[in-house]
Design an enzyme around this catalytic site. Sequence first.
Site, short mmCIF file in Angstrom:
data_model
loop_
_atom_site.label_atom_id
_atom_site.label_comp_id
_atom_site.label_asym_id
_atom_site.label_seq_id
_atom_site.Cartn_x
_atom_site.Cartn_y
_atom_site.Cartn_z
CG HIS A 76 -2.10 -0.96 1.02
ND1 HIS A 76 -3.41 -0.55 0.90
CD2 HIS A 76 -2.13 -2.32 0.92
CE1 HIS A 76 -4.19 -1.60 0.73
NE2 HIS A 76 -3.43 -2.69 0.75
CG ASP A 77 4.91 3.47 1.69
OD1 ASP A 77 4.39 4.60 1.82
OD2 ASP A 77 6.13 3.29 1.60
CB SER A 99 3.91 8.97 1.77
OG SER A 99 3.28 8.01 0.96
CG HIS A 205 -3.63 -12.03 -1.80
ND1 HIS A 205 -4.65 -11.67 -2.64
CD2 HIS A 205 -3.17 -10.86 -1.27
CE1 HIS A 205 -4.80 -10.36 -2.63
NE2 HIS A 205 -3.91 -9.85 -1.81
CB THR A 225 -1.73 -23.35 4.32
OG1 THR A 225 -1.59 -22.87 2.96
CG2 THR A 225 -2.30 -24.75 4.31
CG ASP A 230 1.19 -23.10 1.20
OD1 ASP A 230 0.48 -22.12 0.85
OD2 ASP A 230 0.80 -23.92 2.05
#
Length: 372
Positions: A76-77, A99, A205, A225, A230
Amino acid sequence: MAFKQLLAALSVALTLQVTQAAPNLDKRVACPDGVHTASNAACCAWFPVLDDIQQNLFHGGQCGAEAHEALRMVFHDSIAISPKLQSQGKFGGGGADGSIITFSSIETTYHPNIGLDEVVAIQKPFIAKHGVTRGDFIAFAGAVGVSNCPGAPQMQFFLGRPEATQAAPDGLVPEPFHTIDQVLARMLDAGGFDEIETVWLLSAHSIAAANDVDPTISGLPFDSTPGQFDSQFFVETQLRGTAFPGKTGIQGTVMSPLKGEMRLQTDHLFARDSRTACEWQSFVNNQTKLQEDFQFIFTALSTLGHDMNAMTDCSEVIPAPKPVNFGPSFFPAGKTHADIEQACASTPFPTLITAPGPSASVARIPPPPSPN
């Protein structure tokens, strides 16, 4: 593409490391702590930061909610940069410049950054204690957090991000309800990332969870998991969705195949789009590819907005990742190949075993504690 430029820079750096290996060993400096040595004195300051965050942020080096959120902060930065806006004479953000912490009162109000105000509050005391720049700390904490997850690659850390001077503009962080075209356009603008490299970024993710997408329930993993880096995420996102884990009709979510598991709309679409489906599927049961591609793309992401030739490679401070302690990818209990929504037209889906026993709900991940 920035991606290609980074590849060239890393190739040159690797060549120099190989040809100068013996001299570099002789030139290591002793750090003030009397324990560590480093190839560059500037890296010494990061060993105390490592010890501190491993104990007091990651609770003894765990791959828990804090590690997941540290990785989320990096994205996100860093992704908040737009050469397109710059070409129009507007400020396009500084990329990986911290920021989101420096101007947290502004940037954490942006819709895609919901919930990150709590993470900012947790990380700020560490930054103040050690006197490092916010951008460098975000990248460092993200790399260390990932290294705590079994199966992760050896993470890299480059030092030298100056403090941000302005808040990044709103609208630069992709959202889970965006279309594939919207996400790809944003990624191309931010870092020259194409559809394949965007899939590499979504490997994050594998160790992620949603705390704020559904306001009625938090800590919902994106696969079964979340404590392991993985390829299970790439299996389960291709399974046919059957139900929502919490409230129905939440923007940016679609039905998931397992109880307690959240599926983002963008993940669902990337797993099925003709431009990305084969790359998505290629990670199933390919731990080496997963590690190599994520190591590379994390470095590219975490240095957006900066000239790597002007930065210092302090990757030696990042601990060796926890080893793989799990077997090959599998179908969750109760699921088989018949539940796969095959999308890659050129390659069959890999043959996997089904986990024994009855189907079970995926356990929630407790969110990070609120700062005092």
